[in-house]
Design an enzyme around this catalytic site. Structure first.
Site, PDB file in Angstrom:
ATOM      1  N   LEU A 118     -19.019  48.887 -21.175  1.00 45.44           N
ATOM      2  CA  LEU A 118     -20.174  49.080 -22.038  1.00 45.44           C
ATOM      3  C   LEU A 118     -20.213  48.042 -23.011  1.00 45.44           C
ATOM      4  CD1 LEU A 118     -22.566  51.532 -23.016  1.00 45.44           C
ATOM      5  CD2 LEU A 118     -21.047  52.008 -24.709  1.00 45.44           C
ATOM      6  N   GLU A 123     -12.098  49.187 -20.028  1.00 50.18           N
ATOM      7  CA  GLU A 123     -12.326  49.681 -21.384  1.00 50.18           C
ATOM      8  C   GLU A 123     -11.530  51.093 -21.521  1.00 50.18           C
ATOM      9  OE1 GLU A 123     -16.598  50.348 -21.935  1.00 50.18           O
ATOM     10  OE2 GLU A 123     -16.560  51.641 -20.401  1.00 50.18           O
ATOM     11  N   TYR A 153     -28.073  57.882 -24.792  1.00 46.57           N
ATOM     12  CA  TYR A 153     -27.917  58.205 -26.097  1.00 46.57           C
ATOM     13  C   TYR A 153     -27.140  57.043 -26.743  1.00 46.57           C
ATOM     14  CZ  TYR A 153     -22.597  58.188 -25.484  1.00 46.57           C
ATOM     15  OH  TYR A 153     -21.493  58.055 -25.229  1.00 46.57           O
ATOM     16  N   LYS A 203     -25.356  53.290 -21.271  1.00 48.32           N
ATOM     17  CA  LYS A 203     -24.921  54.411 -22.085  1.00 48.32           C
ATOM     18  C   LYS A 203     -25.427  55.654 -21.882  1.00 48.32           C
ATOM     19  CE  LYS A 203     -23.256  54.795 -26.795  1.00 48.32           C
ATOM     20  NZ  LYS A 203     -21.955  54.808 -26.581  1.00 48.32           N
TER      21      LYS A 203
END
Length: 285
Positions: A206, A182, A32, A149
């Site tokens: 990511l 992250e 996505y 992702k």
């Protein structure tokens, strides 16, 4: 009336039907993207589409949508949904099979779904009105391919829920070496002694489009210093500033991590400088 896109057609959301045998539903088997748009102008569109293609290739989903096709879908959804500031959610699953089997099926047509949701407005560089963030901190327990992702976001959701349960808006993560990776839905930056730092990209992180834009913009201003390097948990907690960045947050200033106040407990001067530059130049890349 708001419309969504499903497999080549636009329709009201209540008319959009996807089979329960779709592998996106059964396995989270898909990719996505979220593309922000302000007053009809999309931010980082080409980079978002390129990252989606990379993700689809990584999990071996073949989809013959060109960049122009994605742009037409996004532009149509923007025009058919109310609100000046919108996020466009793009979703591709492997598609519907006749049985549930872990192995990738052959000859299955991908399911393509997209919709718009309202964004509250463009982030501001005004310290008095900016959205600041209190976040949680915990060890990263997600899968080892976070550079993809994937729609399979349960690990991220569980980490985010840790923060939500504590009354916070995010959760920053660190690995087994106490190195920052992250946040559950954002990339992370710190500022110390005037130098901006962010963890280097690898399978734990990511490749955020906003992260990339910030690097491009800051590198173009020689008076600012920015680097990609390993950041320890201790460094994060003792930073002058901490930011979390994403398509919807842009440069989000963190004022508290668990019980540790960051800096003076308010958005810092480097945040104001970089958010100002980001606002001025974000559509140039």
């Amino acid at each position: 009336m708001s419309l969504v896109y499903l497999n080549g057609q636009y329709m009201p959301p209540e008319e959009a039907k996807i089979s329960p045998m779709d592998r996106g539903f059964l396995f989270g088997d898909g990719i996505y993207e979220v593309v922000p748009a302000y007053h009809g102008k999309m931010l980082g569109f080409d980079a978002h589409v390129a990252r989606m293609r990379d993700g689809l290739a990584a999990i071996e989903i073949e989809l013959d949508y060109s960049g122009d096709t994605w742009r037409e879908i996004c532009d149509t959804l923007i025009s058919k949904n109310p609100g000046p500031n919108q996020g466009i959610y793009l979703h591709v699953s492997r598609g519907t099979d006749s049985k549930r089997n872990h192995a990738y099926p052959q000859g299955v047509k991908p399911t393509v779904f997209a919709f718009c949701f309202e964004l509250p407005g463009e982030p501001t560089n005004d310290e008095s009105t900016a959205t600041s963030y209190q976040v949680s901190l915990e060890q990263d327990r997600r899968w080892q391919r976070c550079n993809i992702k994937s729609t399979a976001l349960l690990g991220n959701v569980m980490h985010y829920q840790t923060g939500a349960r504590a009354g916070n808006k995010e959760t920053i993560l660190f690995n087994a070496k106490d190195e920052i990776t992250e946040a559950s839905s954002s990339n992370v930056f710190i500022v110390k002694d005037g130098i901006i730092s962010t963890p280097p990209l690898d399978n734990q992180i990511l490749p955020g489009i906003t992260r990339w834009l910030i690097l491009q913009i800051v590198h173009s201003h020689s008076e600012l210093k920015i680097q990609e390097r390993v950041i320890s948990k201790e460094e994060l907690l003792n930073a002058d500033e901490v930011w979390i960045t994403s398509a919807t947050k842009e440069v989000g200033p963190v004022v508290k991590v668990d019980e540790k106040v960051i800096g003076e407990g308010k958005p810092g001067p480097m945040w104001q400088r970089v958010q100002t530059l980001f606002t001025a130049h974000k559509f140039d890349y």
